[in-house]
Design a protein around this motif. Structure first.
Motif, PDB file in Angstrom:
ATOM      1  N   GLU A 132       5.565  -3.966  13.222  1.00 32.77           N
ATOM      2  CA  GLU A 132       5.543  -5.616  12.358  1.00 32.77           C
ATOM      3  C   GLU A 132       3.694  -5.755  11.736  1.00 32.77           C
ATOM      4  OE1 GLU A 132      10.335  -5.707  12.598  1.00 32.77           O
ATOM      5  OE2 GLU A 132       9.092  -6.977  12.544  1.00 32.77           O
ATOM      6  N   HIS A 133       3.277  -6.103  13.223  1.00 34.84           N
ATOM      7  CA  HIS A 133       2.087  -6.826  12.680  1.00 34.84           C
ATOM      8  C   HIS A 133       1.169  -5.829  12.296  1.00 34.84           C
ATOM      9  CE1 HIS A 133      -0.788 -10.053  14.076  1.00 34.84           C
ATOM     10  NE2 HIS A 133      -1.148  -9.316  14.713  1.00 34.84           N
ATOM     11  N   LEU A 134       0.994  -5.038  12.484  1.00 33.39           N
ATOM     12  CA  LEU A 134      -0.055  -4.424  11.914  1.00 33.39           C
ATOM     13  C   LEU A 134       0.563  -3.969  10.202  1.00 33.39           C
ATOM     14  CD1 LEU A 134      -0.570  -1.629  13.940  1.00 33.39           C
ATOM     15  CD2 LEU A 134      -1.812  -3.380  14.021  1.00 33.39           C
ATOM     16  N   GLU A 135       1.767  -3.518  10.523  1.00 31.65           N
ATOM     17  CA  GLU A 135       2.774  -3.671   8.479  1.00 31.65           C
ATOM     18  C   GLU A 135       2.037  -5.302   8.166  1.00 31.65           C
ATOM     19  OE1 GLU A 135       3.831  -1.468   6.503  1.00 31.65           O
ATOM     20  OE2 GLU A 135       4.401  -0.131   8.284  1.00 31.65           O
ATOM     21  N   ALA A 136       2.661  -6.086   8.383  1.00 33.25           N
ATOM     22  CA  ALA A 136       2.066  -7.118   7.443  1.00 33.25           C
ATOM     23  C   ALA A 136       0.492  -7.564   7.387  1.00 33.25           C
ATOM     24  CB  ALA A 136       2.307  -8.782   8.707  1.00 33.25           C
ATOM     25  N   GLN A 137      -0.404  -7.354   7.878  1.00 33.69           N
ATOM     26  CA  GLN A 137      -1.969  -7.147   7.901  1.00 33.69           C
ATOM     27  C   GLN A 137      -1.806  -5.918   6.787  1.00 33.69           C
ATOM     28  OE1 GLN A 137      -4.485  -7.317  11.406  1.00 33.69           O
ATOM     29  NE2 GLN A 137      -2.197  -7.363  12.108  1.00 33.69           N
ATOM     30  N   ILE A 138      -1.691  -4.779   6.740  1.00 32.06           N
ATOM     31  CA  ILE A 138      -2.407  -4.085   6.026  1.00 32.06           C
ATOM     32  C   ILE A 138      -2.176  -3.384   4.852  1.00 32.06           C
ATOM     33  CG2 ILE A 138      -0.212  -2.512   5.864  1.00 32.06           C
ATOM     34  CD1 ILE A 138      -3.676  -0.495   6.720  1.00 32.06           C
ATOM     35  N   GLY A 139      -1.296  -4.285   3.959  1.00 35.81           N
ATOM     36  CA  GLY A 139      -1.125  -4.947   3.079  1.00 35.81           C
ATOM     37  C   GLY A 139      -2.525  -5.155   2.140  1.00 35.81           C
ATOM     38  N   ALA A 140      -2.896  -6.074   3.143  1.00 38.44           N
ATOM     39  CA  ALA A 140      -3.825  -7.290   2.454  1.00 38.44           C
ATOM     40  C   ALA A 140      -5.557  -6.051   2.543  1.00 38.44           C
ATOM     41  CB  ALA A 140      -3.568  -8.207   2.623  1.00 38.44           C
TER      42      ALA A 140
END
Length: 489
Positions: A132-140
């Motif tokens: 979830e930590h990675l998912e929160a960053q990848i879109g940006a």
């Protein structure tokens, strides 16, 4: 005006959330594994419920275009002499068939008779901390929607220590994309926090951290490339290879030992739980697709009607009869809610496969923009219902296991009217145009609209401004000031 008491009749409409409706909404958002746990609690709390299998002799072909008729009540079944009755028949398989003449898709459903799907345990990104930590960053940080899809797939393959054990060529073959595209996605994943995540081996993990600390010079590179000598303590040889003195070599070792060899564990250690898909897709697309729920994680419920008859015969007071009646009503409501949940999930999954056929046949490069509203309108359901179906559900096909929400990608209309393009692609174009501008020729939002239209993107000025701000690019005045300062420096 006279004041006094009076009686008025008013007619109004209001939406009442009955307990049955609340339960149906709750069940729809749960995954198959969560449903399994929920059913386990229901079996413990209701003596009339038990796990069982549906008899194949009583299967019937449903009319998928109309609502199924109401099931007869428990008392009616008992009066007919049916001592035991199963749950409402579940839809197990939806076949999405293509008409060879028109090319149109049509969905048909069959009841119960399919074999249980395999219990597929695939490592994914359901760890609640690292993934979830990675998912929160990848879109940006991703430039386009197709690359975002590949990057999310790689995140799903990362193990608990933060490493990527799957060969990139294998991931490329699975997704149907060029190897260079997967390498590009991996490079994006490796820029995420924690530094070192997505590495394929220890040397790469430490090198990523050294680069982040701006310490990856040729000497440090040689040291990291020869970690086996560090483990052996062959420092004399390492000093000669790195061409440094004792003081510099000591600093390098201190720096190296300060790096984290397992960056993923700081977001939760231990073995990650496997992803078990809720929906199974099979077929090659030429003749059609078979869409089924994974029966391996979806136990069936039946009402033990002989036991109900036995208990009802032994009830001597009104409170006991009322309690038994409530348990029977709860059992029937739960079974109907589970049945409706399966039908809804399969209906949504069939529409996703229909809309994203290009992905299932040719890979992620053919993923098209799709919103939950589009699916909701196509299947004549509310958008919130589609959102609940997409939550915590995984789909397994020949290309791997993917979360349903990954198939919903935003898009904007193209200027030639030939479909839509990804919003992430538009953002990447805006970033490219702004990066290429000089301090003496800063592009206004109106100019960006014109240039984007030439590239095939039909956008309003306020939309361009919204996308520009979303990717952290300032206004034309702010950019002019920044570029002039940079030029002076």
């Amino acid at each position: 005006m006279a004041l006094g008491p009076r009686l008025d009749l008013r007619q109004s409409q209001s939406l009442t959330m009955t307990p049955q409706l609340q339960q149906a909404i709750k069940l729809l958002a749960l995954s198959n594994l969560e449903i399994e746990a929920f059913i386990g609690d229901a079996l413990d709390n209701n003596p009339l419920l038990e796990a069982g299998e549906i008899s194949l002799e009583r299967q019937a072909e449903p009319d998928t275009r109309e609502e199924a008729p109401e099931d007869p009540s428990s008392d009616e079944l008992i009066m007919r002499g049916q001592g035991e009755a199963d749950a409402p028949l579940d839809i197990d398989v939806t076949a999405l068939d293509r008409d060879r003449d028109t090319g149109d898709w049509s969905a048909t459903a069959s009841i119960g008779g399919s074999e249980p799907g395999p219990d597929i345990d695939e490592r994914g990104d359901d760890e609640p901390t690292l993934a979830e930590h990675l998912e929160a960053q990848i879109g940006a940080v991703t430039s386009d929607q197709a690359l975002l899809f590949v990057a999310r797939h790689l995140i799903g393959l990362i193990d608990e220590a933060g490493y990527l054990p799957t060969p990139l060529l294998e991931a490329a073959d699975s997704l149907g994309v060029p190897l260079a595209r997967v390498e590009e996605a991996l490079a994006i994943v490796q820029t995420l926090d924690p530094t070192g995540v997505g590495a394929r081996n220890l040397s790469e993990c430490l090198a990523l951290q050294a680069k982040e600390a701006d310490r990856y010079d040729p000497c440090m590179a040689r040291l990291i490339d020869n970690l086996e000598l560090v483990a052996k303590g062959d420092f004399a040889r390492l000093k000669r290879m790195c061409d440094v003195d004792d003081e510099d070599f000591s600093d390098m070792l201190i720096e190296l030992r300060g790096y984290d060899p397992k960056p993923g564990l700081r977001y939760g250690g231990g073995e990650r739980a496997p992803v078990v898909p809720d929906i199974l897709i099979s077929g090659d697309g030429a003749k059609g697709w078979e869409i089924a729920l994974n029966q391996a994680t979806l136990p069936r419920l039946i009402v033990n009607r002989p036991y109900y008859v036995e208990l009802r015969g032994g009830c001597v007071d009104r409170s006991a009869k009322r309690w038994l009646s409530e348990r029977l009503s709860e059992a029937n409501s739960l079974i109907k809610a589970l049945d409706q949940r399966q039908k809804t999930i399969l209906k949504v999954a069939a529409e996703i496969v229909k809309q994203q056929e290009g992905f299932f046949r040719r890979g992620v490069s053919h993923l098209r923009p799709l919103t939950m509203r589009m699916v909701a309108e196509a299947i004549e359901m509310h958008e919130s219902t589609v959102s609940r179906v997409a939550s915590n559900k995984y789909l397994n096909c020949g290309r791997g296991t993917f979360e349903l929400k990954y198939f919903f990608t935003s898009g904007v209309a193209s200027s030639d009217g030939e479909g839509a393009v990804s919003a992430e692609t538009v953002k990447a174009q805006i970033r490219s145009l702004c990066d290429a501008e000089s301090a003496d020729d800063i592009l206004s939002d109106d100019k960006l609209v014109e240039l984007l239209k030439e590239k095939g993107f039909d956008l309003a000025r306020r939309t361009v401004a919204k996308y520009r701000e979303a990717i952290g690019i300032g206004s034309s005045v702010q950019r002019r000031r920044q570029k002039k300062l940079a030029r002076v420096a």
